[in-house]
Design a protein around this motif. Structure first.
Motif, PDB file in Angstrom:
ATOM      1  N   GLY A   1       5.783  19.263  -5.523  1.00  0.00           N
ATOM      2  CA  GLY A   1       4.928  19.031  -4.363  1.00  0.00           C
ATOM      3  C   GLY A   1       5.488  18.093  -3.313  1.00  0.00           C
ATOM      4  N   GLN A   2       5.997  16.943  -3.734  1.00  0.00           N
ATOM      5  CA  GLN A   2       6.484  15.976  -2.750  1.00  0.00           C
ATOM      6  C   GLN A   2       7.693  16.528  -1.989  1.00  0.00           C
ATOM      7  N   GLY A   3       8.610  17.143  -2.680  1.00  0.00           N
ATOM      8  CA  GLY A   3       9.762  17.748  -2.027  1.00  0.00           C
ATOM      9  C   GLY A   3       9.355  18.891  -1.114  1.00  0.00           C
ATOM     10  N   TYR A   4       8.400  19.674  -1.557  1.00  0.00           N
ATOM     11  CA  TYR A   4       7.879  20.774  -0.747  1.00  0.00           C
ATOM     12  C   TYR A   4       7.316  20.237   0.572  1.00  0.00           C
TER      13      TYR A   4
ATOM     14  N   MET B   1       0.837  -1.180   0.000  1.00  0.00           N
ATOM     15  CA  MET B   1       0.000   0.000   0.000  1.00  0.00           C
ATOM     16  C   MET B   1       0.887   1.250   0.000  1.00  0.00           C
ATOM     17  N   THR B   2       0.514   2.215  -0.771  1.00  0.00           N
ATOM     18  CA  THR B   2       1.290   3.451  -0.844  1.00  0.00           C
ATOM     19  C   THR B   2       0.665   4.520   0.045  1.00  0.00           C
ATOM     20  N   LEU B   3       1.473   5.456   0.423  1.00  0.00           N
ATOM     21  CA  LEU B   3       1.038   6.589   1.229  1.00  0.00           C
ATOM     22  C   LEU B   3       0.726   7.742   0.282  1.00  0.00           C
ATOM     23  N   SER B   4      -0.451   8.276   0.374  1.00  0.00           N
ATOM     24  CA  SER B   4      -0.828   9.368  -0.521  1.00  0.00           C
ATOM     25  C   SER B   4      -0.343  10.712   0.031  1.00  0.00           C
ATOM     26  N   MET B   5      -0.301  11.707  -0.821  1.00  0.00           N
ATOM     27  CA  MET B   5       0.083  13.056  -0.408  1.00  0.00           C
ATOM     28  C   MET B   5      -0.892  13.587   0.643  1.00  0.00           C
ATOM     29  N   TYR B   6      -2.155  13.279   0.490  1.00  0.00           N
ATOM     30  CA  TYR B   6      -3.147  13.714   1.475  1.00  0.00           C
ATOM     31  C   TYR B   6      -2.853  13.067   2.830  1.00  0.00           C
ATOM     32  N   GLN B   7      -2.631  11.766   2.846  1.00  0.00           N
ATOM     33  CA  GLN B   7      -2.365  11.057   4.101  1.00  0.00           C
ATOM     34  C   GLN B   7      -1.086  11.555   4.776  1.00  0.00           C
TER      35      GLN B   7
ATOM     36  N   GLY C   1       0.724  24.979   3.533  1.00  0.00           N
ATOM     37  CA  GLY C   1       1.136  23.728   2.905  1.00  0.00           C
ATOM     38  C   GLY C   1      -0.026  23.042   2.211  1.00  0.00           C
ATOM     39  N   CYS C   2      -1.158  22.960   2.896  1.00  0.00           N
ATOM     40  CA  CYS C   2      -2.357  22.355   2.288  1.00  0.00           C
ATOM     41  C   CYS C   2      -2.773  23.103   1.033  1.00  0.00           C
ATOM     42  N   ALA C   3      -2.843  24.411   1.166  1.00  0.00           N
ATOM     43  CA  ALA C   3      -3.313  25.217   0.040  1.00  0.00           C
ATOM     44  C   ALA C   3      -2.402  25.060  -1.177  1.00  0.00           C
ATOM     45  N   ARG C   4      -1.116  25.163  -0.958  1.00  0.00           N
ATOM     46  CA  ARG C   4      -0.185  25.076  -2.089  1.00  0.00           C
ATOM     47  C   ARG C   4      -0.198  23.687  -2.718  1.00  0.00           C
TER      48      ARG C   4
ATOM     49  N   ASP D   1      -8.914  14.442  -2.917  1.00  0.00           N
ATOM     50  CA  ASP D   1      -8.784  14.625  -4.363  1.00  0.00           C
ATOM     51  C   ASP D   1      -8.151  15.967  -4.744  1.00  0.00           C
ATOM     52  N   GLN D   2      -8.075  16.907  -3.803  1.00  0.00           N
ATOM     53  CA  GLN D   2      -7.400  18.171  -4.068  1.00  0.00           C
ATOM     54  C   GLN D   2      -5.880  18.054  -3.904  1.00  0.00           C
ATOM     55  N   ILE D   3      -5.450  17.157  -3.034  1.00  0.00           N
ATOM     56  CA  ILE D   3      -4.031  17.075  -2.679  1.00  0.00           C
ATOM     57  C   ILE D   3      -3.348  15.864  -3.297  1.00  0.00           C
ATOM     58  N   ASP D   4      -4.060  14.748  -3.386  1.00  0.00           N
ATOM     59  CA  ASP D   4      -3.462  13.564  -4.015  1.00  0.00           C
ATOM     60  C   ASP D   4      -3.118  13.881  -5.467  1.00  0.00           C
ATOM     61  N   GLY D   5      -1.968  13.417  -5.880  1.00  0.00           N
ATOM     62  CA  GLY D   5      -1.498  13.708  -7.232  1.00  0.00           C
ATOM     63  C   GLY D   5      -0.671  14.977  -7.317  1.00  0.00           C
ATOM     64  N   SER D   6      -0.414  15.617  -6.171  1.00  0.00           N
ATOM     65  CA  SER D   6       0.346  16.871  -6.184  1.00  0.00           C
ATOM     66  C   SER D   6       1.853  16.654  -6.074  1.00  0.00           C
ATOM     67  N   GLU D   7       2.294  15.410  -6.163  1.00  0.00           N
ATOM     68  CA  GLU D   7       3.716  15.098  -6.010  1.00  0.00           C
ATOM     69  C   GLU D   7       4.609  15.929  -6.929  1.00  0.00           C
ATOM     70  N   THR D   8       4.149  16.183  -8.136  1.00  0.00           N
ATOM     71  CA  THR D   8       4.975  16.929  -9.098  1.00  0.00           C
ATOM     72  C   THR D   8       4.467  18.347  -9.347  1.00  0.00           C
ATOM     73  N   ARG D   9       3.480  18.789  -8.578  1.00  0.00           N
ATOM     74  CA  ARG D   9       2.967  20.159  -8.744  1.00  0.00           C
ATOM     75  C   ARG D   9       4.101  21.146  -8.482  1.00  0.00           C
ATOM     76  N   GLU D  10       4.263  22.101  -9.358  1.00  0.00           N
ATOM     77  CA  GLU D  10       5.291  23.124  -9.177  1.00  0.00           C
ATOM     78  C   GLU D  10       4.825  24.131  -8.140  1.00  0.00           C
ATOM     79  N   ILE D  11       5.691  24.366  -7.168  1.00  0.00           N
ATOM     80  CA  ILE D  11       5.394  25.313  -6.093  1.00  0.00           C
ATOM     81  C   ILE D  11       6.583  26.262  -5.987  1.00  0.00           C
ATOM     82  N   THR D  12       6.293  27.542  -6.056  1.00  0.00           N
ATOM     83  CA  THR D  12       7.328  28.567  -5.941  1.00  0.00           C
ATOM     84  C   THR D  12       7.019  29.438  -4.739  1.00  0.00           C
ATOM     85  N   LEU D  13       8.013  29.590  -3.877  1.00  0.00           N
ATOM     86  CA  LEU D  13       7.878  30.447  -2.702  1.00  0.00           C
ATOM     87  C   LEU D  13       8.772  31.664  -2.875  1.00  0.00           C
TER      88      LEU D  13
END
Length: 168
Positions: free
Chosen positions: A129-132, A1-7, A67-70, A106-118
């Protein structure tokens, strides 16, 4: 079982903020029991070059809510950073908790590669996303929660590891 970004984010953030609130309550109770103004603790620091308790709480809540929002790809809710009492800090934590609870998997899962700039004082920082989450948000959240705990513990509050960790 994998751990989701939401979890790996929302439940962890919520637990950290609930535990932070518990630690603050014990710190406030300590001041009241010792008959000194609880607001004295709000400006306490571990060392002169560290931020005071109030700012530690503000940053911890910002880390979790932002963190959640981004991760969800939405603009973070802004807080004023104007708290001057334990009551106001508790209200801030509650606002952050309620905001975080509104994010769905469903808003957060799949965000592993979402680009986030601070935009930081030192310039822009770019993340996926995952690194963030793993290398920025979680370490910062726990650093500031730990520092708040340490300020109160150093002031004499009856705190131990179970207060910080909380109940599973």
């Amino acid at each position: 079982m994998t751990l989701s970004m939401y979890q790996a984010s929302v439940p962890v953030f919520l637990r950290a903020l609930h535990n932070l609130q518990h630690v603050l309550r014990k710190g406030e109770a300590h001041a009241e029991a010792r008959k000194y103004e609880p607001s004295l603790l709000l400006q306490s620091r571990l060392t002169p070059d560290m931020l005071p308790l109030t700012r530690q709480v503000q940053i911890a809540t910002d880390m979790a809510k932002n963190g959640c929002a981004r991760l969800a790809g939405v603009e973070p809710l802004k807080f004023e950073d104007n708290e001057t009492s334990f009551t106001e800090l508790h209200a801030r934590i509650e606002r952050a908790i309620e905001y975080i609870k509104n994010f769905k998997a469903d808003q957060i899962d799949g965000s592993e590669t979402r680009e986030i700039t601070l935009k930081m004082r030192t310039g822009e920082q770019h993340f996926e996303g995952q690194g963030y989450l793993l290398h920025f948000v979680l370490p910062n959240l726990f650093f500031h929660c730990t520092t708040a705990y340490a300020i109160l513990r150093e002031a004499g509050a009856d705190l131990g590891k179970p207060d910080f960790i909380g109940k599973p």
